[in-house]
Design a protein around this motif. Structure first.
Motif, mmCIF file in Angstrom:
data_model
loop_
_atom_site.group_PDB
_atom_site.id
_atom_site.type_symbol
_atom_site.label_atom_id
_atom_site.label_comp_id
_atom_site.label_asym_id
_atom_site.label_seq_id
_atom_site.Cartn_x
_atom_site.Cartn_y
_atom_site.Cartn_z
ATOM 1 N N VAL A 1 40.398 81.100 53.464
ATOM 2 C CA VAL A 1 39.650 79.916 53.048
ATOM 3 C C VAL A 1 38.147 80.165 53.177
ATOM 4 N N GLU A 2 37.769 80.846 54.257
ATOM 5 C CA GLU A 2 36.361 81.219 54.447
ATOM 6 C C GLU A 2 36.287 82.439 55.346
ATOM 7 N N THR A 3 35.179 83.156 55.244
ATOM 8 C CA THR A 3 34.991 84.364 56.037
ATOM 9 C C THR A 3 33.534 84.464 56.487
ATOM 10 N N HIS A 4 33.347 85.005 57.687
ATOM 11 C CA HIS A 4 32.016 85.179 58.272
ATOM 12 C C HIS A 4 31.953 86.579 58.881
ATOM 13 N N PRO A 5 30.883 87.331 58.659
ATOM 14 C CA PRO A 5 30.793 88.706 59.151
ATOM 15 C C PRO A 5 30.522 88.825 60.660
ATOM 16 N N SER A 6 30.344 87.693 61.328
ATOM 17 C CA SER A 6 30.101 87.718 62.772
ATOM 18 C C SER A 6 31.003 86.679 63.441
ATOM 19 N N ASP A 7 30.965 86.644 64.754
ATOM 20 C CA ASP A 7 31.779 85.696 65.514
ATOM 21 C C ASP A 7 31.213 84.285 65.351
ATOM 22 N N ARG A 8 31.874 83.477 64.546
ATOM 23 C CA ARG A 8 31.484 82.079 64.315
ATOM 24 C C ARG A 8 32.609 81.149 64.735
ATOM 25 N N HIS A 9 33.503 81.637 65.604
ATOM 26 C CA HIS A 9 34.706 80.897 65.982
ATOM 27 C C HIS A 9 34.382 79.498 66.492
#
Length: 60
Positions: free
Chosen positions: A33-41
């Protein structure tokens, strides 16, 4: 790795998965659904909780 399973209602499911490669959100059919290249948990989790989703499971 951290994985958080979110539920909304009886059937809607999202999974937030964070690894060394970043954070992804998957729907109930395991589509991204979405992706982030860093820790955005934490930020992603807070946003979905504010939208009414509830934590079903949270852990490594």
């Amino acid at each position: 790795m951290r994985e958080t399973v979110l539920m909304k209602g009886e059937t809607d499911t999202l999974v937030i998965v964070t690894t060394a490669a970043g954070t992804e959100v998957l729907d109930g059919e395991e589509e991204v659904v979405e992706t982030h290249p860093s820790d955005r948990h934490e930020a992603v989790l807070a946003r979905y909780l504010a939208q009414g989703w509830e934590v079903e499971e949270d852990g490594p």
